[in-house]
Design a protein around this motif. Structure first.
Motif, PDB file in Angstrom:
ATOM      1  N   THR A  43      35.707  45.957  46.699  1.00 13.43           N
ATOM      2  CA  THR A  43      35.328  46.061  45.297  1.00 13.43           C
ATOM      3  C   THR A  43      35.604  44.736  44.602  1.00 13.43           C
ATOM      4  OG1 THR A  43      35.975  48.377  45.330  1.00 13.43           O
ATOM      5  CG2 THR A  43      35.748  47.349  43.169  1.00 13.43           C
ATOM      6  N   ALA A  44      34.657  44.271  43.766  1.00 17.00           N
ATOM      7  CA  ALA A  44      34.829  43.028  43.013  1.00 17.00           C
ATOM      8  C   ALA A  44      35.204  43.370  41.578  1.00 17.00           C
ATOM      9  CB  ALA A  44      33.541  42.214  43.043  1.00 17.00           C
ATOM     10  N   VAL A  45      36.403  42.948  41.180  1.00 18.78           N
ATOM     11  CA  VAL A  45      36.898  43.201  39.824  1.00 18.78           C
ATOM     12  C   VAL A  45      36.747  41.923  39.007  1.00 18.78           C
ATOM     13  CG1 VAL A  45      38.932  43.801  38.453  1.00 18.78           C
ATOM     14  CG2 VAL A  45      38.513  44.940  40.650  1.00 18.78           C
ATOM     15  N   CYS A  46      36.165  42.062  37.819  1.00 19.36           N
ATOM     16  CA  CYS A  46      35.924  40.913  36.938  1.00 19.36           C
ATOM     17  C   CYS A  46      37.243  40.289  36.499  1.00 19.36           C
ATOM     18  CB  CYS A  46      35.128  41.360  35.719  1.00 19.36           C
ATOM     19  SG  CYS A  46      34.859  40.044  34.510  1.00 19.36           S
ATOM     20  N   ARG A  47      37.305  38.966  36.589  1.00 17.54           N
ATOM     21  CA  ARG A  47      38.460  38.218  36.079  1.00 17.54           C
ATOM     22  C   ARG A  47      38.068  37.301  34.932  1.00 17.54           C
ATOM     23  NH1 ARG A  47      41.935  34.881  39.641  1.00 17.54           N
ATOM     24  NH2 ARG A  47      40.007  34.069  40.510  1.00 17.54           N
ATOM     25  N   CYS A  48      36.753  37.119  34.711  1.00 21.40           N
ATOM     26  CA  CYS A  48      36.337  36.186  33.664  1.00 21.40           C
ATOM     27  C   CYS A  48      36.285  36.857  32.292  1.00 21.40           C
ATOM     28  CB  CYS A  48      34.989  35.566  34.007  1.00 21.40           C
ATOM     29  SG  CYS A  48      33.565  36.668  33.777  1.00 21.40           S
TER      30      CYS A  48
END
Ligand code: FES
Length: 66
Positions: A43-48
Motif C-alpha cells: 500500500t502506498a501512503v501519501c507523505r506529500c
C-alpha cells in the motif's frame, strides 16, 4: 548467512519525494483517527499531503517536483 524471511525485504519503504510503501498492512489510521482498510499486498501512503485520496498516494507528488 541468509536473512530470515521477514528480513529479506523491508516492510516499510520511504520513497524519495514520494509515498511510504507498506508491505502487509491491513489497516492504516489517519491523523483524524479514521481507520482505512486495505487488501493490497503493498500500500502506498501519501507523505506529500496533496493526494486527493488520502491517506493513499494518488501520484500527485510527481507533479510537485521542480
Ligand atoms: S506522496 Fe504521492 S500523492 Fe502524496
Amino acid at each position: 548467512m541468509s536473512a530470515r524471511p521477514s528480513e529479506e525485504h523491508a516492510d516499510i519503504v520511504l520513497c524519495p519525494d514520494g509515498p511510504m510503501l507498506l508491505r502487509g498492512a491491513a489497516v492504516v489510521q489517519d491523523e483524524d483517527g479514521v481507520r482505512h482498510r486495505t487488501t493490497r499486498p503493498v500500500t502506498a501512503v501519501c507523505r506529500c499531503g496533496h493526494s486527493a485520496i488520502k491517506p493513499w498516494c494518488d501520484g500527485t507528488h510527481k507533479l510537485l517536483r521542480d
